[in-house]
Motif scaffolding. Structure first.
Motif, PDB file in Angstrom:
ATOM      1  N   ALA A  64       0.492  50.000  53.044  1.00  0.00           N
ATOM      2  CA  ALA A  64       0.786  48.753  52.102  1.00  0.00           C
ATOM      3  C   ALA A  64      -0.129  48.220  51.468  1.00  0.00           C
ATOM      4  O   ALA A  64      -0.233  47.455  50.431  1.00  0.00           O
ATOM      5  CB  ALA A  64       1.747  47.821  52.913  1.00  0.00           C
ATOM      6  N   ARG A  65      -1.403  48.272  51.908  1.00  0.00           N
ATOM      7  CA  ARG A  65      -2.714  47.710  51.296  1.00  0.00           C
ATOM      8  C   ARG A  65      -3.312  48.608  50.182  1.00  0.00           C
ATOM      9  O   ARG A  65      -4.372  48.523  49.658  1.00  0.00           O
ATOM     10  CB  ARG A  65      -3.779  47.448  52.274  1.00  0.00           C
ATOM     11  CG  ARG A  65      -3.234  46.325  53.212  1.00  0.00           C
ATOM     12  CD  ARG A  65      -4.040  45.638  53.842  1.00  0.00           C
ATOM     13  NE  ARG A  65      -3.544  44.329  54.641  1.00  0.00           N
ATOM     14  CZ  ARG A  65      -3.405  43.578  53.796  1.00  0.00           C
ATOM     15  NH1 ARG A  65      -3.861  43.124  52.778  1.00  0.00           N
ATOM     16  NH2 ARG A  65      -2.746  42.307  54.577  1.00  0.00           N
ATOM     17  N   VAL A  67      -2.988  50.729  46.532  1.00  0.00           N
ATOM     18  CA  VAL A  67      -2.176  50.801  45.156  1.00  0.00           C
ATOM     19  C   VAL A  67      -3.052  52.111  44.639  1.00  0.00           C
ATOM     20  O   VAL A  67      -4.151  52.331  44.714  1.00  0.00           O
ATOM     21  CB  VAL A  67      -2.200  49.494  44.434  1.00  0.00           C
ATOM     22  CG1 VAL A  67      -1.303  48.534  44.862  1.00  0.00           C
ATOM     23  CG2 VAL A  67      -3.727  48.997  43.910  1.00  0.00           C
TER      24      VAL A  67
ATOM     25  N   ASN B  33       5.631  53.779  50.377  1.00  0.00           N
ATOM     26  CA  ASN B  33       4.849  52.548  50.512  1.00  0.00           C
ATOM     27  C   ASN B  33       5.777  51.218  50.288  1.00  0.00           C
ATOM     28  O   ASN B  33       6.547  51.275  49.239  1.00  0.00           O
ATOM     29  CB  ASN B  33       3.757  52.724  49.529  1.00  0.00           C
ATOM     30  CG  ASN B  33       2.862  51.492  49.717  1.00  0.00           C
ATOM     31  OD1 ASN B  33       3.279  50.374  49.973  1.00  0.00           O
ATOM     32  ND2 ASN B  33       1.503  51.676  49.084  1.00  0.00           N
ATOM     33  N   ILE B  35       5.364  48.602  49.361  1.00  0.00           N
ATOM     34  CA  ILE B  35       5.263  47.734  48.233  1.00  0.00           C
ATOM     35  C   ILE B  35       6.213  47.955  46.866  1.00  0.00           C
ATOM     36  O   ILE B  35       6.525  47.358  46.256  1.00  0.00           O
ATOM     37  CB  ILE B  35       3.913  47.634  47.500  1.00  0.00           C
ATOM     38  CG1 ILE B  35       3.296  48.960  47.300  1.00  0.00           C
ATOM     39  CG2 ILE B  35       3.153  47.054  48.633  1.00  0.00           C
ATOM     40  CD1 ILE B  35       2.121  48.970  46.291  1.00  0.00           C
ATOM     41  N   HIS B  36       6.960  49.318  47.269  1.00  0.00           N
ATOM     42  CA  HIS B  36       7.804  49.654  45.964  1.00  0.00           C
ATOM     43  C   HIS B  36       9.163  49.445  46.219  1.00  0.00           C
ATOM     44  O   HIS B  36       9.988  49.955  45.606  1.00  0.00           O
ATOM     45  CB  HIS B  36       7.437  51.213  45.784  1.00  0.00           C
ATOM     46  CG  HIS B  36       5.982  51.666  45.555  1.00  0.00           C
ATOM     47  ND1 HIS B  36       5.548  51.312  44.475  1.00  0.00           N
ATOM     48  CD2 HIS B  36       5.336  52.498  46.090  1.00  0.00           C
ATOM     49  CE1 HIS B  36       4.292  51.436  44.494  1.00  0.00           C
ATOM     50  NE2 HIS B  36       4.095  52.354  45.340  1.00  0.00           N
ATOM     51  N   GLU B  39      10.135  43.262  48.698  1.00  0.00           N
ATOM     52  CA  GLU B  39       9.652  42.164  48.129  1.00  0.00           C
ATOM     53  C   GLU B  39       8.421  41.352  48.997  1.00  0.00           C
ATOM     54  O   GLU B  39       7.652  40.789  48.404  1.00  0.00           O
ATOM     55  CB  GLU B  39      10.551  41.279  47.742  1.00  0.00           C
ATOM     56  CG  GLU B  39      10.311  40.133  46.741  1.00  0.00           C
ATOM     57  CD  GLU B  39      10.649  40.408  45.356  1.00  0.00           C
ATOM     58  OE1 GLU B  39      11.495  40.921  44.889  1.00  0.00           O
ATOM     59  OE2 GLU B  39       9.646  39.535  44.376  1.00  0.00           O
ATOM     60  N   VAL B  41       6.810  42.384  51.366  1.00  0.00           N
ATOM     61  CA  VAL B  41       5.440  43.005  51.703  1.00  0.00           C
ATOM     62  C   VAL B  41       4.931  43.115  50.438  1.00  0.00           C
ATOM     63  O   VAL B  41       3.548  42.685  50.672  1.00  0.00           O
ATOM     64  CB  VAL B  41       6.021  44.462  52.304  1.00  0.00           C
ATOM     65  CG1 VAL B  41       4.323  45.300  52.354  1.00  0.00           C
ATOM     66  CG2 VAL B  41       6.423  44.843  53.630  1.00  0.00           C
ATOM     67  N   ALA B  42       5.484  43.187  49.380  1.00  0.00           N
ATOM     68  CA  ALA B  42       4.567  43.107  48.000  1.00  0.00           C
ATOM     69  C   ALA B  42       3.932  41.835  47.670  1.00  0.00           C
ATOM     70  O   ALA B  42       2.452  41.585  47.700  1.00  0.00           O
ATOM     71  CB  ALA B  42       5.557  43.695  47.016  1.00  0.00           C
ATOM     72  N   VAL B  45       0.941  41.129  50.208  1.00  0.00           N
ATOM     73  CA  VAL B  45      -0.434  41.930  49.903  1.00  0.00           C
ATOM     74  C   VAL B  45      -0.857  41.474  48.440  1.00  0.00           C
ATOM     75  O   VAL B  45      -1.809  41.853  48.037  1.00  0.00           O
ATOM     76  CB  VAL B  45      -0.450  43.553  49.871  1.00  0.00           C
ATOM     77  CG1 VAL B  45      -0.212  43.840  51.438  1.00  0.00           C
ATOM     78  CG2 VAL B  45       0.607  43.961  49.123  1.00  0.00           C
ATOM     79  N   LEU B  47       0.755  40.967  45.629  1.00  0.00           N
ATOM     80  CA  LEU B  47       1.231  41.682  44.319  1.00  0.00           C
ATOM     81  C   LEU B  47       2.171  40.624  43.585  1.00  0.00           C
ATOM     82  O   LEU B  47       3.038  40.052  44.361  1.00  0.00           O
ATOM     83  CB  LEU B  47       1.938  43.183  44.707  1.00  0.00           C
ATOM     84  CG  LEU B  47       1.022  44.148  44.890  1.00  0.00           C
ATOM     85  CD1 LEU B  47       1.644  45.375  45.646  1.00  0.00           C
ATOM     86  CD2 LEU B  47       0.101  44.526  43.800  1.00  0.00           C
ATOM     87  N   VAL B  50       7.982  43.358  43.901  1.00  0.00           N
ATOM     88  CA  VAL B  50       8.091  45.096  44.037  1.00  0.00           C
ATOM     89  C   VAL B  50       7.709  45.603  42.714  1.00  0.00           C
ATOM     90  O   VAL B  50       8.049  45.165  41.732  1.00  0.00           O
ATOM     91  CB  VAL B  50       9.592  45.128  44.138  1.00  0.00           C
ATOM     92  CG1 VAL B  50       9.933  46.632  44.124  1.00  0.00           C
ATOM     93  CG2 VAL B  50       9.995  44.871  45.628  1.00  0.00           C
TER      94      VAL B  50
END
Lengths: 130, 133
Positions: A64-65, A67, B33, B35-36, B39, B41-42, B45, B47, B50
């Motif tokens: 999750a960290r 990209v 992942n 983050i995709h 919401e 989690v995104a 971190v 972002l 999503v």
């Protein structure tokens, strides 16, 4: 936790072979809107991503960290149904800026005969803990 | 199929990216992942929400290239992921892919692409080289 700078230059073990089946390609094509007869050009990401996951797991980096910063493919030949693809990842560079790791990797994707199918270069951005 | 002569503009193609597309892409690619998809989690971190997999956007670009080139063999494909494609829970994000034929030589055509979402470039220097003739 920052990524260990001594990883640069290290080659990780190859992934187990991925058999390219019609079903797997059809799922990938449907998910990416492809209507073409050819196997989608980005399909080799499937085995490339497995190599990345194995790398992240071995270095205990949380997915999750991460990209994706950049991805490039150079193809020797198109992937075909029946290929058994293996990816082997090497760490080619690491920069650290304000607690963010910018990791460059290169993965070679080979077939069952060990012949090169494509090379995948990726930049991975690892965001520091908040 | 677009004309693959140097300088030719490639007809823009539009794609709507929904969260359900990202779920399907995660399944197909193996990239789960959160983050995709998630919401919380995104945001946790850092972002904006999503975001689409960069490789999903690049896959759309590859699809656009296949349409423009009548399914030509791709010999190179790549881009930087310079800005996230933020995908709202309702509706979706619209990605527009256009391009120009940069060069035709030695049996290949080099296509310089432009990929935007809500008017902002999301890919850096996206490029495809295809076999022609």
């Amino acid at each position: 936790m920052p990524i260990d700078a001594s990883l640069v230059g290290r080659e990780f073990p190859p992934t187990p072979p991925l058999l390219v089946t019609e079903a797997e390609v059809a799922t990938f094509a449907a998910a990416t809107g492809s209507g073409s007869q050819r196997i989608p050009a980005t399909f080799p990401i499937v085995v490339t991503f497995r190599a990345l996951l194995e790398f992240l797991e071995s270095e205990q980096v949380e997915l999750a960290r991460i990209v994706h910063g950049e991805q490039k493919f150079a193809y020797e030949r198109p992937v075909v149904i029946g290929d058994e693809l293996t990816a082997q990842l090497s760490v080619t560079g690491l920069r650290q800026i304000d607690g963010t790791d910018i990791l460059r990797t290169s993965s070679t994707i080979t077939d069952a005969a060990g012949e090169l199918v494509c090379t995948a270069g990726a930049t991975i951005v690892h965001r520091a803990d908040a | 199929m677009s004309s693959l002569e140097a300088g030719a503009a490639l007809e823009p193609q539009e794609f709507v990216v929904r969260r359900s597309d990202l779920v399907a892409y995660a399944e197909a690619s193996g990239d789960h992942n959160p983050i995709h998809q998630d919401e919380a989690v995104a945001l946790a971190v850092g972002l904006p929400g999503v975001i689409a997999h960069g490789m999903y956007t690049l896959a759309l670009a590859a699809h656009a290239v296949a349409v423009w080139t009548d399914d030509a063999e791709v010999v190179e494909l790549g881009s930087k992921f310079t800005a996230p494609v933020v995908v709202p829970a309702d509706g979706g994000a619209t990605v527009v892919i256009s391009g120009v034929v940069k060069r035709v030589a030695d049996g290949t055509a080099t296509l310089a692409l432009e990929v935007t979402c809500e008017g902002e470039k999301v890919l850096g220097a996206p490029k495809a080289v295809v076999r022609v003739g």
